[in-house]
Design a protein around this motif. Structure first.
Motif, PDB file in Angstrom:
ATOM      1  N   ALA A 171      -2.827  -1.142   7.711  1.00 60.12           N
ATOM      2  CA  ALA A 171      -3.015  -2.097   6.618  1.00 60.12           C
ATOM      3  C   ALA A 171      -3.155  -1.389   5.276  1.00 60.12           C
ATOM      4  O   ALA A 171      -3.827  -1.886   4.363  1.00 60.12           O
ATOM      5  CB  ALA A 171      -4.253  -2.955   6.888  1.00 60.12           C
ATOM      6  N   LEU A 172      -2.542  -0.209   5.126  1.00 62.36           N
ATOM      7  CA  LEU A 172      -2.616   0.496   3.854  1.00 62.36           C
ATOM      8  C   LEU A 172      -1.919  -0.297   2.761  1.00 62.36           C
ATOM      9  O   LEU A 172      -0.866  -0.918   2.975  1.00 62.36           O
ATOM     10  CB  LEU A 172      -1.955   1.872   3.980  1.00 62.36           C
ATOM     11  CG  LEU A 172      -2.681   2.904   4.861  1.00 62.36           C
ATOM     12  CD1 LEU A 172      -1.886   4.199   4.919  1.00 62.36           C
ATOM     13  CD2 LEU A 172      -4.080   3.172   4.330  1.00 62.36           C
ATOM     14  N   MET A 173      -2.531  -0.227   1.558  1.00 59.37           N
ATOM     15  CA  MET A 173      -1.956  -0.949   0.428  1.00 59.37           C
ATOM     16  C   MET A 173      -0.771  -0.201  -0.163  1.00 59.37           C
ATOM     17  O   MET A 173       0.265  -0.805  -0.478  1.00 59.37           O
ATOM     18  CB  MET A 173      -3.041  -1.176  -0.642  1.00 59.37           C
ATOM     19  CG  MET A 173      -4.131  -2.152  -0.202  1.00 59.37           C
ATOM     20  SD  MET A 173      -5.481  -2.272  -1.383  1.00 59.37           S
ATOM     21  CE  MET A 173      -6.436  -0.815  -0.935  1.00 59.37           C
ATOM     22  N   THR A 174      -0.926   1.085  -0.369  1.00 61.64           N
ATOM     23  CA  THR A 174       0.195   1.912  -0.867  1.00 61.64           C
ATOM     24  C   THR A 174       0.324   3.136   0.025  1.00 61.64           C
ATOM     25  O   THR A 174       1.038   3.134   1.007  1.00 61.64           O
ATOM     26  CB  THR A 174      -0.048   2.325  -2.331  1.00 61.64           C
ATOM     27  OG1 THR A 174      -1.318   2.988  -2.445  1.00 61.64           O
ATOM     28  CG2 THR A 174      -0.040   1.094  -3.244  1.00 61.64           C
ATOM     29  N   ASP A 175      -0.387   4.206  -0.360  1.00 62.20           N
ATOM     30  CA  ASP A 175      -0.497   5.388   0.488  1.00 62.20           C
ATOM     31  C   ASP A 175      -1.966   5.781   0.522  1.00 62.20           C
ATOM     32  O   ASP A 175      -2.797   5.222  -0.191  1.00 62.20           O
ATOM     33  CB  ASP A 175       0.370   6.539  -0.042  1.00 62.20           C
ATOM     34  CG  ASP A 175       0.041   6.895  -1.487  1.00 62.20           C
ATOM     35  OD1 ASP A 175      -1.026   7.493  -1.715  1.00 62.20           O
ATOM     36  OD2 ASP A 175       0.841   6.537  -2.391  1.00 62.20           O
TER      37      ASP A 175
END
Length: 1067
Positions: free
Chosen positions: A297-301
């Motif tokens: 569920a990472l938003m970006t990295d």
């Protein structure tokens, strides 16, 4: 007072000098006493004598008016209460006393006298808890004559407030809301535990064990424990050496070592706390991002997610902190409970291994994991120290993690041991082959997984909650402490640009501006998002603070000040010194360049504060040690005989007020700065008893003026009836051991012919006294004069309390005065017209207003310009040395010292000597040889072969006119009358004296002609001063010699040493 008791007697002819109003407490007072002044009742409640004032014939009346016999006297020192009984002494007098039934005898000792008993309130630096701050009576109030009311306001004699007053004060304080206080458990123990059991314990401890092994990890922990233990002992010693206010390490260090070290380390300590917020928040964000990664569920990295989560977290923490200390304290308790549960959960989980955890490297306690006892990467030792905080829990977790988990694991259940592969790792003995991890890429094991504690624990989410508790609690603690340190630092105004952060808000004086600053610093470092980069910065800053805390204890103990008496006795100065050294060593072991940068920052801040010299006085150990060293060196010097190679001019300058003769001070300072002692002596001639309180204030103002002008000198005033007696006191008493003046420096008496010749007699006798005491003498003459004290607005002495509030200005108002016609002739004479600057408060600059002032005359303008001539660079020119008589070399040494200064560096020395007309070349060679052996550079040597030539006729006539008013002319009167006049006016010049010293008189006239011929363009003339035999040459004739010799010339310094060698050519 003469020791007699004041008495109240009838009759206007024998009235007492003052009247004492007898204070009573009886309810049955007479109508007459009840009708007295309304303020009487207020004084009666205080229970003390009240001095009404001086008596006059119309105001006193008789003693019978208060119902006393005419021969009654009473004791003014004590307060009478209730009824008054009269006891006859058999001497015709009756004394007032009290019966034993009176409340006077039942009152507490110390409440019935003006003199106060010991009271803690007298020693406070802030306001008392009840009402106004109590102050003990001053010595003047107890010792001086009773001509004023000693206690007009506040509580007197250390009186305690009544129960009603205390209740009212407490109610008012509670109504306003007092400062929130925490006990030692909530305020100290819990906070320390939360700070120690922080991000490193849960996220980096297992990684450290994997890198260093169990043995070295324990060694690191023990070293850190040693540092913190020693620092803890040192902190306890400092903290128990007096009341400690807010500011943490900054307050301790600044009050111990002074503002230089305190200011530099305070800024760094506050900055380190602000950066610590970032470290703990980044640790929290790492855990959150790891959880997001597990559920994809990472938003970006990962890196940017850490920045996003960290930013949101620090904003939330800022809101909690601003809400108040009580909210923060309640949050800390909840976090501690969760933290303790997580630690217990980890240890329980370490005893419950399950098979599904084995592929991830957790095997439980097995002896086969002994490889973790060895070191795998020695080069990482420096990094390990940077991210470690001590605690016994660390040791237990280090042993546990090292005994349960392998360094590398793949997490794949299929990586079991195969017969075809040669496996040697610890996991091989347990059935798993993780040798592929040597090539990198493994995600589990001590070396790779920062969330190992969650794996080991019995219930993983509880460990996550513990990580949240540890990181958030530590971040919260740092976010609260950093603004407090900033606020304490800014309140002291050591760095003026930071004073905006000193303001507090609310009942707890919360530093909201400091919170914003801390938030900004923390956010900047959160954006780095690398825990291993942030940690070394913090470690170095904190270790620098610890080093200075330890050094403070060593320094204070070494200074041996009576004020250093901590109630905590379990410390040792040498252990503290070892702790300071250990902190510095660890700093360089962690990261040598980071340690070097930290020390350079501290040094730069130290130099800045030293240069600015903030106007604070905290009684630091630096002051105590300087005193100790100065005293020790002074005593050591007394055991060493003076040597010619170590001679230095130590000058007693009779300059009056330091700002009265700036040219004299500047010239002397030029050849004594950092070389010899300089004392500004001030003989105050007063006709009345001096007010010694004003004397102390005067002394502080004059010394402050010298310090501001950067003149390294001491100001020493004395009171005397004339200049000579005052100079005698100074010549005999000034100095300490070898630090004692050896040269008297005076200004020339310019207007001597216009004043009283008795002043000339005093002036010349002061010179004779200096020679009698084996002093050298130097007299400076400027044609325009030296004294500028009559000119208004010129360098007024600074107020002894020169601390204008921020945003205000000082208005210096100089009261106009008439010039003292004898001021130049008496360099230290003062009159009631002395310039007296008044300090007012207003805007942002210094303004001068002159009451009755008029534009400066041309003479005064020239005088002002002349008074500043030695303050500026002299440029190219010559210092002409007329070394006519060998006085030991002082006449030559002073010009040499002047040319070593940058202001006089472009000037060259020209030497003039007397000689015979037929051997000028020989005399020049001899002098050149002597000067070269003295290693004194010179540009030219002039041999004067015509000194004994008769002076010009008109100059002789001018001298004759000069001495005419001062001649005795004994041939024109009877011998008896002449002797009587000579006795009354010893300065008179006799005909016999004139004839006897005719040749010497002609020499002075001729020298003046030669000076005008050869040295009219010199920057300064230094010349051998003629001597006058004491008791033979009258003061008027000697003064005429000096006048004739020095008139109409550039600045002239007449010098005569004490005829002891001050120069040598031997090594």
């Amino acid at each position: 007072m003469s020791g007699q008791k004041p008495s109240l007697k009838s009759g206007a002819s024998s009235q007492s000098r003052f009247q004492v109003a007898v204070v009573t407490e009886a309810s049955s007072t007479t109508p007459a006493s009840a009708s007295t002044d309304g303020s009487r009742a207020q004084d009666e409640s205080k229970g003390r004598s009240r001095v009404v004032g001086f008596l006059d014939s119309g105001a006193l009346g008789s003693a019978m008016d208060i119902g006393l016999p005419p021969d009654v006297s009473h004791e003014p020192d004590t307060t009478k209460s209730d009824s008054i009984s009269l006891h006859s002494t058999g001497t015709g007098h009756t004394h007032i006393s009290d019966s034993h039934s009176n409340t006077y005898y039942m009152r507490t000792f110390g409440h019935n006298t003006i003199d106060a008993v010991p009271n803690i309130e007298f020693y406070r630096q802030t306001a008392a808890p009840f009402g106004e701050k109590l102050t003990r009576p001053s010595l003047s109030e107890l010792h001086d004559e009773l001509d004023k009311e000693p206690f007009e306001d506040g509580l007197a004699n250390g009186e305690e407030p009544s129960a009603a007053e205390e209740a009212a004060a407490l109610a008012a304080k509670e109504g306003k809301g007092g400062t929130v206080k925490f006990g030692w458990i909530k305020g100290v123990l819990i906070r320390c535990m939360l700070n120690i059991w922080g991000v490193m314990l849960f996220i980096r401890m297992s990684w450290i064990v994997g890198q260093a092994g169990i043995g070295l990890t324990i060694a690191i922990i023990l070293m850190a424990t040693l540092v913190t233990t020693i620092t803890g002992l040192s902190t306890s010693a400092i903290a128990t050496n007096g009341f400690v206010r807010g500011g943490g390490a900054y307050y301790l260090i600044s009050r111990s070592l002074g503002p230089e070290f305190g200011g530099s380390i305070g800024l760094i300590f506050a900055f380190a706390n602000a950066v610590a917020v970032a470290m703990y928040v980044v640790g929290f964000a790492e855990t959150v991002v790891e959880m997001l990664n597990d559920v994809d569920a990472l938003m970006t990295d990962e890196l940017n997610d850490i920045r996003i989560v960290g930013t949101l977290t620090v904003i939330l923490l800022l809101g909690i902190s601003v809400a108040g200390m009580e909210w923060e304290a309640k949050a800390q308790i909840v976090l501690l409970v969760i933290l303790l549960g997580a630690i217990v959960n980890y240890f329980l989980g370490s005893f419950m291994p399950t098979e599904h955890k084995e592929p991830k490297g957790f095997f439980g306690y097995h002896s086969h994991l002994a490889e973790n006892l060895t070191l795998s990467a020695m080069t990482l030792f420096r990094t390990l120290l940077a991210i470690l905080i001590t605690g016994l829990t660390y040791v237990a977790i280090a042993i546990s993690a090292g005994s349960c988990i392998v360094r590398d694991a793949t997490g794949d259940v299929n990586d079991t041991v195969s017969d075809t592969v040669n496996c040697t790792d610890a996991a091989c003995t347990l059935g798993y082959d993780f040798s592929i991890c040597k090539e990198g890429g493994c995600q589990y094991g001590l070396m790779n997984d920062f969330q190992v504690m969650s794996l080991v624990s019995g219930f993983g989410p509880l460990i996550t909650a513990g990580i949240f508790s540890a990181t958030l609690s530590s971040a919260l603690a740092s976010l609260v402490s950093a603004p407090k340190v900033f606020q304490a630092l800014c309140k002291d105004n050591i760095y003026p640009g930071l004073s905006v952060f000193a303001k507090g808000y609310g009942k707890n004086n919360e530093p909201l501006r400091g919170y914003v600053l801390t938030f900004a610093i923390g956010l900047a470092f959160i954006l780095i998002a690398e825990l291993n980069i942030i940690a070394p910065i913090i470690s170095n800053f904190f270790l620098a603070s610890y080093a200075l805390i330890n050094f403070s204890v060593f320094h204070a103990s070494m200074a041996n000040s009576p004020g250093w008496r901590p109630s905590f006795k379990y410390y040792n100065m040498w252990v503290s010194l070892a702790g300071a050294i250990l902190c510095c060593v660890v700093m360089f072991v962690i990261n040598w360049w980071a340690a070097l940068v930290t020390l350079l920052i501290i040094l730069a801040l130290y130099i800045y504060v030293s240069y600015k010299k903030p106007d604070v006085n905290w009684g630091s150990s630096t002051q105590a040690l300087i005193y100790n060293q100065a005293l020790t060196h002074c005593l050591n010097l007394t055991g060493v005989e003076d040597h010619v190679k170590n001679f230095r001019p130590q000058c007693l300058v009779l300059a009056g007020y330091p700002n009265a003769r700036p040219a004299l001070l500047q010239l002397v300072h030029s050849f004594t700065k950092n070389i010899g002692l300089m004392v500004c002596g001030h003989v105050k001639t007063v006709s009345r008893r001096p007010n010694f309180k004003e004397v102390l204030q005067d002394h502080a103002r004059c010394q402050r003026w010298l310090n501001k002008k950067r003149i390294k000198a001491f100001y020493t005033p004395v009171f005397s009836d004339n200049l000579r007696h005052g100079a005698q006191l100074l010549l005999q008493a000034v100095g300490l051991g070898r630090l004692k003046p050896n040269t008297l420096v005076m200004g020339f008496k310019n207007n001597w012919s216009d004043g009283d010749m008795r002043d000339v007699e005093i002036y010349i006798n002061a010179i004779h006294d200096a020679f009698d005491l084996q002093f050298g003498v130097a007299i400076l003459r400027l044609q325009e004069g030296l004294d500028i004290s009559h000119i208004q607005g010129q360098d007024e002495l600074l107020s002894s309390q020169e601390k204008p509030p921020i945003g205000t200005k000082e208005v210096v108002i100089s009261v106009s005065l008439t010039k003292d016609p004898d001021s130049d002739s008496c360099p230290s004479k003062t009159t009631s017209n002395q310039s007296s600057p008044l300090i007012g408060r207003g805007g942002s600059s210094i303004l001068s207003f002159h009451i009755g002032a008029s534009p400066l005359s041309l003479t005064d303008q020239r005088l002002l310009e002349s008074s500043q001539q030695f303050k500026k660079k002299q440029g190219k020119g010559t210092i002409d040395v007329w070394w006519l008589f060998d006085d030991g070399g002082l006449t030559l040494l002073i010009p040499y010292l002047l040319t070593n200064r940058s202001k006089w560096g472009d000037c060259r020395i020209r030497v003039f000597i007397g000689g015979k007309i037929n051997r000028i070349d020989h005399d020049r060679r001899v002098m050149a040889t002597l000067l070269s052996r003295f290693r004194i550079d010179f540009s030219d040597i002039n041999v004067l072969g015509d000194i004994n030539t008769k002076p010009k006729k008109h100059n002789k006539l001018t001298f004759k006119e000069l001495i005419e008013p001062y001649r005795l002319k004994e041939d024109d009167m009877e011998q008896e009358a002449a002797e009587r006049l000579k006795a009354q006016e010893p300065w008179r010049i006799t005909d016999n004296e004139l004839e006897l010293y005719k040749a010497k008189t002609n020499r002075q006239i001729r020298l003046n002609e030669l000076l005008k011929e050869h040295s009219s363009t010199a920057k300064l003339i230094v010349m051998s001063m003629p001597l006058a035999r004491k008791g033979t040459v009258s003061s008027a004739l000697y003064m005429c010699w000096l006048e004739t010799l020095s008139k109409d010339l550039p600045p002239l310094l007449l010098v005569r040493g004490n005829h002891q060698s001050v120069l040598t050519f031997y090594s």
